[in-house]
Scaffold this motif. Structure first.
Motif, short mmCIF file in Angstrom:
data_model
loop_
_atom_site.label_atom_id
_atom_site.label_comp_id
_atom_site.label_asym_id
_atom_site.label_seq_id
_atom_site.Cartn_x
_atom_site.Cartn_y
_atom_site.Cartn_z
N ALA A 98 -80.36 -29.00 -8.75
CA ALA A 98 -79.45 -29.69 -9.66
C ALA A 98 -78.18 -28.87 -9.89
O ALA A 98 -77.07 -29.42 -9.91
CB ALA A 98 -80.16 -29.98 -10.99
N ALA A 99 -78.35 -27.56 -10.06
CA ALA A 99 -77.18 -26.70 -10.27
C ALA A 99 -76.28 -26.71 -9.05
O ALA A 99 -75.04 -26.77 -9.17
CB ALA A 99 -77.64 -25.28 -10.58
N TYR A 100 -76.88 -26.66 -7.86
CA TYR A 100 -76.07 -26.65 -6.64
C TYR A 100 -75.26 -27.94 -6.50
O TYR A 100 -74.04 -27.90 -6.30
CB TYR A 100 -76.99 -26.47 -5.42
N PHE A 101 -75.92 -29.09 -6.63
CA PHE A 101 -75.21 -30.34 -6.41
C PHE A 101 -74.23 -30.66 -7.55
O PHE A 101 -73.17 -31.25 -7.31
CB PHE A 101 -76.20 -31.48 -6.20
N ALA A 102 -74.58 -30.28 -8.78
CA ALA A 102 -73.65 -30.49 -9.89
C ALA A 102 -72.40 -29.62 -9.71
O ALA A 102 -71.27 -30.07 -9.97
CB ALA A 102 -74.33 -30.18 -11.21
N THR A 103 -72.59 -28.39 -9.27
CA THR A 103 -71.45 -27.52 -9.02
C THR A 103 -70.59 -28.05 -7.89
O THR A 103 -69.34 -28.09 -7.98
CB THR A 103 -71.93 -26.09 -8.68
N ARG A 104 -71.23 -28.51 -6.82
CA ARG A 104 -70.49 -29.08 -5.69
C ARG A 104 -69.75 -30.35 -6.10
O ARG A 104 -68.73 -30.71 -5.50
CB ARG A 104 -71.44 -29.38 -4.54
N THR A 130 -85.33 -21.72 -3.55
CA THR A 130 -84.81 -21.59 -4.91
C THR A 130 -83.71 -20.54 -4.98
O THR A 130 -82.62 -20.77 -5.51
CB THR A 130 -85.94 -21.23 -5.88
N ALA A 131 -83.99 -19.36 -4.43
CA ALA A 131 -83.04 -18.26 -4.52
C ALA A 131 -81.74 -18.59 -3.79
O ALA A 131 -80.64 -18.32 -4.30
CB ALA A 131 -83.66 -16.99 -3.93
N HIS A 132 -81.83 -19.19 -2.61
CA HIS A 132 -80.61 -19.48 -1.85
C HIS A 132 -79.82 -20.64 -2.44
O HIS A 132 -78.58 -20.63 -2.40
CB HIS A 132 -80.96 -19.74 -0.39
N LEU A 133 -80.50 -21.65 -2.99
CA LEU A 133 -79.77 -22.73 -3.65
C LEU A 133 -78.98 -22.19 -4.84
O LEU A 133 -77.82 -22.58 -5.06
CB LEU A 133 -80.73 -23.83 -4.10
N LEU A 134 -79.58 -21.28 -5.59
CA LEU A 134 -78.85 -20.68 -6.71
C LEU A 134 -77.72 -19.78 -6.22
O LEU A 134 -76.64 -19.74 -6.82
CB LEU A 134 -79.82 -19.90 -7.60
N ARG A 135 -77.96 -19.05 -5.13
CA ARG A 135 -76.87 -18.23 -4.58
C ARG A 135 -75.71 -19.10 -4.13
O ARG A 135 -74.54 -18.79 -4.40
CB ARG A 135 -77.40 -17.40 -3.40
N LEU A 136 -76.02 -20.19 -3.45
CA LEU A 136 -74.96 -21.10 -3.01
C LEU A 136 -74.24 -21.72 -4.19
O LEU A 136 -73.01 -21.92 -4.15
CB LEU A 136 -75.56 -22.19 -2.12
N ALA A 137 -74.98 -22.02 -5.25
CA ALA A 137 -74.35 -22.55 -6.46
C ALA A 137 -73.42 -21.52 -7.09
O ALA A 137 -72.30 -21.84 -7.52
CB ALA A 137 -75.42 -23.00 -7.46
N ARG A 138 -73.87 -20.26 -7.12
CA ARG A 138 -73.03 -19.19 -7.68
C ARG A 138 -71.75 -19.03 -6.86
O ARG A 138 -70.66 -18.83 -7.41
CB ARG A 138 -73.79 -17.87 -7.75
N GLU A 139 -71.90 -19.09 -5.55
CA GLU A 139 -70.72 -18.95 -4.69
C GLU A 139 -69.72 -20.08 -4.91
O GLU A 139 -68.52 -19.92 -4.67
CB GLU A 139 -71.15 -18.90 -3.22
N ALA A 140 -70.22 -21.23 -5.40
CA ALA A 140 -69.35 -22.37 -5.70
C ALA A 140 -68.86 -22.35 -7.13
O ALA A 140 -68.12 -23.26 -7.54
CB ALA A 140 -70.07 -23.68 -5.41
N GLY A 141 -69.26 -21.32 -7.92
CA GLY A 141 -68.73 -21.18 -9.27
C GLY A 141 -69.75 -21.19 -10.39
O GLY A 141 -69.39 -20.98 -11.56
N ALA A 142 -71.01 -21.45 -10.11
CA ALA A 142 -72.02 -21.49 -11.15
C ALA A 142 -72.37 -20.08 -11.63
O ALA A 142 -72.10 -19.08 -10.96
CB ALA A 142 -73.28 -22.20 -10.66
#
Length: 385
Positions: A20-26, A154-166
């Motif tokens: 959810a964090a990844y797609f919301a950030t994207r 889980t870890a990589h989805l959160l990392r990708l979200a962080r890289e997008a600004g989360a």
């Protein structure tokens, strides 16, 4: 907590919250993820990583599973290697003529709903699994079933979200909600208050407790399950293999111990053996009767496992809902509060679709699936005389 308030605060750093964090950030939202423990410290770190359509009857959950599979393969396909995506396919086997008839009827309904399911005769089963027990009357092959390594996902989805600004904050337990009248405007945590435009409850089997902090009822309960892990073996199990009664166990509401054999190999050569289900609260005590049952049923399915050593066993808590559907969407009883929980044992597989739909709905877009069957207030409606 200082700084600009996020558009969305996600409570829970498991795979559903991460997706959810990844797609919301994207989708353009400012997102902060909160968890009282580490990333994937709850249910997501205790599962097998199944992405299944084979164990679902036609209906809203199967629709979500098919969408989720497409999101895993298409929207997230470029990252598949990060979480060891394995399109191994699933094999369901019947142990009796009666079970074979029920399985054939299930595959008929599933095909009508868009599932790829191939009915197999007894003679065809060894072609798919040479070490399978002889004498099984029939089976079904599901090429759409797959597996990921859930902690990596889980870890990589959160990392990708962080890289997008989360932002991700672990060690921050949510203790309450900020309110403006009835509206939820953020969360109170052990690290201070965090105002937010919206709050998403993705706390897995603890989602009911989080909901209560907001004054709403959500009947999400923990359902304990054990997994045995064998020593590394030569190639023995090619697919995710399980007995046909597993589908019935998934749909059951019994609180007592249930077990149906589920056997699959990992890239490292170990074999994962499940599954059990029982409602015992958050009791994580090792259950020797449950583990013996797992071993006995796995050997009955794959006699070649006789004498193989189990390296370890672990348990996790599936977030169980009484109607066996997840809770996904806004909560009209507490405006500003959203939920993404109650996926039971299907959370890894359904996470991608759930996150994708929330990314759409939270930004005002029409979601690809109707969220009405997953509405959090449905439990209140079901109890109205």
């Amino acid at each position: 907590m200082a700084g600009r308030a996020p558009d969305l605060a996600v409570v829970g750093a498991g795979v559903v919250g991460a997706a959810a964090a990844y797609f919301a950030t994207r989708a353009g939202l400012r997102v902060t993820v909160l968890d009282r423990g580490p990333v994937a410290g709850g249910t997501s770190g205790r599962g097998e990583g199944n992405l299944l359509v084979s164990d679902k009857e036609a209906g809203p959950e199967l629709d979500l599973a098919l969408l989720s599979r497409r999101i895993w393969r298409e929207r997230l396909g470029a990252f598949a290697g990060l979480w060891e995506f394995d399109a191994k396919g699933g094999l369901v086997v019947a142990a009796s003529a009666e079970g074979a008839a029920r399985l054939a009827e299930l595959t008929r309904r599933q095909r009508a709903a868009g599932v790829e399911a191939v009915d197999l005769t007894a003679a065809e089963l060894p072609t798919f699994e040479p070490y399978l027990a002889p004498g099984l009357p029939a089976g079904a092959y599901y090429p759409q079933d797959a597996q990921v390594q859930p902690m990596l996902a889980t870890a990589h989805l959160l990392r990708l979200a962080r890289e997008a600004g989360a932002e991700v904050r672990t060690g921050a337990e949510v203790t309450g909600f900020l309110r403006d009248g009835d509206r939820v405007t953020g969360v109170r945590t052990t690290g201070g208050d965090l105002p937010a435009g919206q709050v998403l409850n993705a706390a897995g089997p603890w989602a009911g407790s989080v909901a209560r902090l907001a004054g709403v009822r959500l009947p999400v309960l923990p359902r304990r399950g054990f997994v045995l892990v064998t020593e590394p073996l030569p190639p023995t199990v090619r697919h995710k293999v399980y007995a046909a009664e597993y589908v019935g166990d998934v749909a059951s509401s019994d609180a007592g111990l249930q077990s149906s054999p589920v056997v699959e190999a990992t890239e490292s050569g170990t074999v994962l053996i499940g599954s059990t289900r029982e409602r015992v609260g958050f009791d994580a005590t090792l259950s020797l009767p449950a583990l013996r049952l797992l071993a006995r049923k796995a050997i009955a399915l794959f006699p070649a496992l006789t004498g193989v050593r189990a390296m370890r066993a672990y348990c996790g808590f599936r977030p169980y809902c009484p109607d066996h559907l997840p809770v996904v969407g806004p909560d009209p009883r507490a405006p500003g509060l959203w939920h993404a929980c109650g996926h039971e044992g299907a959370g890894i597989g359904l996470a991608a679709g759930t996150g994708w739909l929330l990314g759409q709905a939270l930004t005002g877009a029409a979601p690809d699936l109707d969220l009405a069957p997953f509405a959090p207030e449905r439990f209140e409606r079901s109890e109205t005389p």
